[in-house]
Design a protein around this motif. Structure first.
Motif: not given
Length: 188
Positions: A87-106
């Motif tokens: 549906n024009f984007g990523l799977s929600s599970t890949l988005k969950a991974w992105i949310d977990r690696i996108s961390v300020a200070g890390k």
């Protein structure tokens, strides 16, 4: 060399993005003896989606998982992501991974001049599959563009997209898309 291989397609063995990501990993390990591969199958073992409790560090189990995911990302020399377009984007599970690696200070930090990525000095391959044909600059593409943005934001600017488009538009088109993508993989 450490390779982080991530698949996210829900289609299992019928997945084009999984075929492409696996071919990339095979190519990399053939060229780099002793390469270590860490594999995440986000469809089979999804990472829980970000919640307020996870974000605020109130869930010890999820905090530990988040640290593990970040460390996998930081330790990798190469990241290979199998990303099917849904549906024009990523799977929600890949988005969950992105949310977990996108961390300020890390994986990034904010400065007076804007954000600076902290996870650089690595290569990323995006094994992209799409049922239709969108092209590289489609306004309906929230898949590849998001991944490129996330990688760039975290400091990974060496990103190569290997794309198979039109895979649901008939056998001939699918075969050509796969052949073109596999030829690109052989050049890695």
């Amino acid at each position: 060399m450490k390779v982080l291989h991530i698949d996210s397609s829900i289609m299992g063995g019928a997945s084009v993005s999984r075929q492409l990501s696996q071919a990339i990993v095979v190519q990399l390990t053939a060229k780099h003896a002793g390469a270590q591969v860490d594999y995440l199958d986000l469809a089979q073992q999804p990472i829980p989606h970000l919640t307020a409790e996870i974000l605020m560090g109130q869930d010890a189990e999820q905090a530990a998982l988040g640290e593990k995911i970040i460390q996998q990302y930081l330790d990798a020399d190469v990241v290979v992501v199998g990303a099917a377009m849904y549906n024009f984007g990523l799977s929600s599970t890949l988005k969950a991974w992105i949310d977990r690696i996108s961390v300020a200070g890390k994986t990034f930090k904010y400065t007076e001049n804007g954000p600076v990525g902290l996870a650089g000095n690595k290569k990323a391959y995006i094994a992209s599959s799409r049922g239709g044909v969108y092209g590289a600059d489609s306004p309906a593409d929230f898949q590849e563009g998001l991944l490129q943005t996330v990688f760039g934001f975290t400091g990974v600017n060496d990103v190569e997209i290997i794309r198979a488009e039109g895979v649901n538009m008939g056998a001939e088109m699918k075969d050509k898309a796969l052949a073109d993508a596999m030829a690109q993989i052989q050049a890695i």
